[in-house]
Design a protein around this motif. Structure first.
Motif, mmCIF file in Angstrom:
data_model
loop_
_atom_site.group_PDB
_atom_site.id
_atom_site.type_symbol
_atom_site.label_atom_id
_atom_site.label_comp_id
_atom_site.label_asym_id
_atom_site.label_seq_id
_atom_site.Cartn_x
_atom_site.Cartn_y
_atom_site.Cartn_z
ATOM 1 N N LEU A 112 0.838 -1.197 0.000
ATOM 2 C CA LEU A 112 0.000 0.000 0.000
ATOM 3 C C LEU A 112 0.869 1.242 0.000
ATOM 4 N N GLN A 113 0.422 2.235 -0.748
ATOM 5 C CA GLN A 113 1.073 3.543 -0.763
ATOM 6 C C GLN A 113 -0.021 4.609 -0.831
ATOM 7 N N LEU A 114 0.118 5.656 -0.044
ATOM 8 C CA LEU A 114 -0.783 6.801 -0.107
ATOM 9 C C LEU A 114 0.070 8.052 -0.125
ATOM 10 N N GLN A 115 0.127 8.668 -1.286
ATOM 11 C CA GLN A 115 0.953 9.862 -1.448
ATOM 12 C C GLN A 115 0.195 10.847 -2.332
ATOM 13 N N ASP A 116 0.175 12.102 -1.935
ATOM 14 C CA ASP A 116 -0.533 13.156 -2.674
ATOM 15 C C ASP A 116 -2.001 12.782 -2.896
ATOM 16 N N ASN A 117 -2.648 12.244 -1.867
ATOM 17 C CA ASN A 117 -4.058 11.831 -1.886
ATOM 18 C C ASN A 117 -4.347 10.720 -2.889
ATOM 19 N N GLN A 118 -3.330 10.045 -3.391
ATOM 20 C CA GLN A 118 -3.494 8.937 -4.337
ATOM 21 C C GLN A 118 -3.178 7.628 -3.613
ATOM 22 N N LEU A 119 -4.179 6.765 -3.477
ATOM 23 C CA LEU A 119 -4.010 5.461 -2.845
ATOM 24 C C LEU A 119 -3.712 4.431 -3.919
ATOM 25 N N ILE A 120 -2.672 3.642 -3.701
ATOM 26 C CA ILE A 120 -2.334 2.533 -4.604
ATOM 27 C C ILE A 120 -2.165 1.286 -3.749
ATOM 28 N N ILE A 121 -2.895 0.234 -4.105
ATOM 29 C CA ILE A 121 -2.754 -1.063 -3.446
ATOM 30 C C ILE A 121 -2.449 -2.074 -4.538
ATOM 31 N N LYS A 122 -1.329 -2.781 -4.372
ATOM 32 C CA LYS A 122 -0.975 -3.776 -5.386
ATOM 33 C C LYS A 122 -0.782 -5.134 -4.728
ATOM 34 N N PRO A 123 -1.302 -6.190 -5.372
ATOM 35 C CA PRO A 123 -1.081 -7.538 -4.846
ATOM 36 C C PRO A 123 0.372 -7.944 -5.068
ATOM 37 N N THR A 124 0.999 -8.451 -4.037
ATOM 38 C CA THR A 124 2.395 -8.876 -4.149
ATOM 39 C C THR A 124 2.585 -10.324 -3.735
ATOM 40 N N GLY A 125 1.598 -10.919 -3.100
ATOM 41 C CA GLY A 125 1.765 -12.262 -2.567
ATOM 42 C C GLY A 125 1.456 -13.358 -3.553
ATOM 43 N N ILE A 126 0.448 -13.145 -4.410
ATOM 44 C CA ILE A 126 0.064 -14.184 -5.348
ATOM 45 C C ILE A 126 -0.206 -13.548 -6.704
ATOM 46 N N GLU A 127 -0.222 -14.350 -7.710
ATOM 47 C CA GLU A 127 -0.416 -13.872 -9.075
ATOM 48 C C GLU A 127 -1.878 -13.804 -9.469
ATOM 49 N N LYS A 128 -2.778 -14.196 -8.585
ATOM 50 C CA LYS A 128 -4.203 -14.221 -8.902
ATOM 51 C C LYS A 128 -4.713 -12.799 -9.153
ATOM 52 N N LYS A 129 -5.600 -12.653 -10.130
ATOM 53 C CA LYS A 129 -6.259 -11.376 -10.411
ATOM 54 C C LYS A 129 -7.538 -11.293 -9.591
ATOM 55 N N PHE A 130 -7.802 -10.130 -9.059
ATOM 56 C CA PHE A 130 -8.994 -9.910 -8.249
ATOM 57 C C PHE A 130 -9.929 -8.961 -8.993
ATOM 58 N N PRO A 131 -11.201 -9.346 -9.165
ATOM 59 C CA PRO A 131 -12.124 -8.437 -9.851
ATOM 60 C C PRO A 131 -12.513 -7.238 -8.990
ATOM 61 N N LEU A 132 -12.446 -7.404 -7.666
ATOM 62 C CA LEU A 132 -12.846 -6.343 -6.754
ATOM 63 C C LEU A 132 -12.130 -6.546 -5.424
ATOM 64 N N LEU A 133 -11.728 -5.460 -4.820
ATOM 65 C CA LEU A 133 -11.086 -5.504 -3.506
ATOM 66 C C LEU A 133 -11.871 -4.580 -2.575
ATOM 67 N N ASN A 134 -12.353 -5.139 -1.473
ATOM 68 C CA ASN A 134 -13.048 -4.347 -0.462
ATOM 69 C C ASN A 134 -12.014 -3.785 0.505
ATOM 70 N N VAL A 135 -12.023 -2.472 0.681
ATOM 71 C CA VAL A 135 -11.059 -1.810 1.558
ATOM 72 C C VAL A 135 -11.839 -0.986 2.576
ATOM 73 N N ASN A 136 -11.644 -1.311 3.847
ATOM 74 C CA ASN A 136 -12.275 -0.565 4.939
ATOM 75 C C ASN A 136 -11.214 0.182 5.717
ATOM 76 N N PHE A 137 -11.479 1.443 6.004
ATOM 77 C CA PHE A 137 -10.617 2.265 6.842
ATOM 78 C C PHE A 137 -11.371 2.541 8.134
#
Length: 164
Positions: A70-95
């Motif tokens: 996860l990276q949050l810089q200049d109000n831009q959130l980026i989350i990238k999968p790094t553990g597995i190669e599977k593609k996700f159609p949707l990611l639920n993110v709760n803060f």
């Protein structure tokens, strides 16, 4: 001729002390009832059962090798999968804010062409947050406590200790 009672300083002292206690009691009652504590859970048994279910989801994420950055810089959130190669159609993110429930928010993110999940915030998000990532099917869960913003990518890994 005697003075009237209201001209005597001792009479005022006798009246002021109980009157102050009554005013303080009323003020305390108003303060205590104007903003009830949102962190208190009414049904502890059901909450305990839900925690056990959440731990099962975290253990499944560990078993699957789920890991995100996860990276949050200049109000831009980026989350990238790094553990597995599977593609996700949707990611639920709760803060979740540590103390103020009305600051909590939810994002449903879809991947871009690189498989990264991005979101641009209108306002800056700062401070300590508990972030939860779950799949669309809600079968696994990753939950970590992070401090935002983050100029470098930080790892989000399934940790049963963080899930409590």
């Amino acid at each position: 001729m005697k003075n009237s009672w209201y001209k005597e300083p001792w009479a005022w002292l006798v009246f002021i002390l109980p009157f102050t206690a009554v005013v303080a009691g009323i003020a305390t009652f108003i303060i205590a009832n104007s903003a009830p504590d949102a962190l208190v859970v009414g049904d502890y048994y059901k909450k305990g059962k839900a925690i056990n279910l959440e731990l099962t989801k975290v253990k499944l994420a560990q078993k699957l090798g789920m890991k995100f950055a996860l990276q949050l810089q200049d109000n831009q959130l980026i989350i990238k999968p790094t553990g597995i190669e599977k593609k996700f159609p949707l990611l639920n993110v709760n803060f979740y804010h540590p103390t103020l429930e009305d600051k909590d928010f939810y994002l449903a993110l879809t991947p871009d062409g690189n498989g990264y999940f991005r979101h641009k915030f209108d306002e800056s998000i700062t401070g300590k947050w508990r972030i939860t990532l779950t799949s669309f099917e809600d079968t696994w869960k990753i939950q970590n406590v992070i401090t935002l913003p983050q100029s470098q990518f930080i790892d989000l890994i399934p940790d049963p200790i963080e899930a409590n």
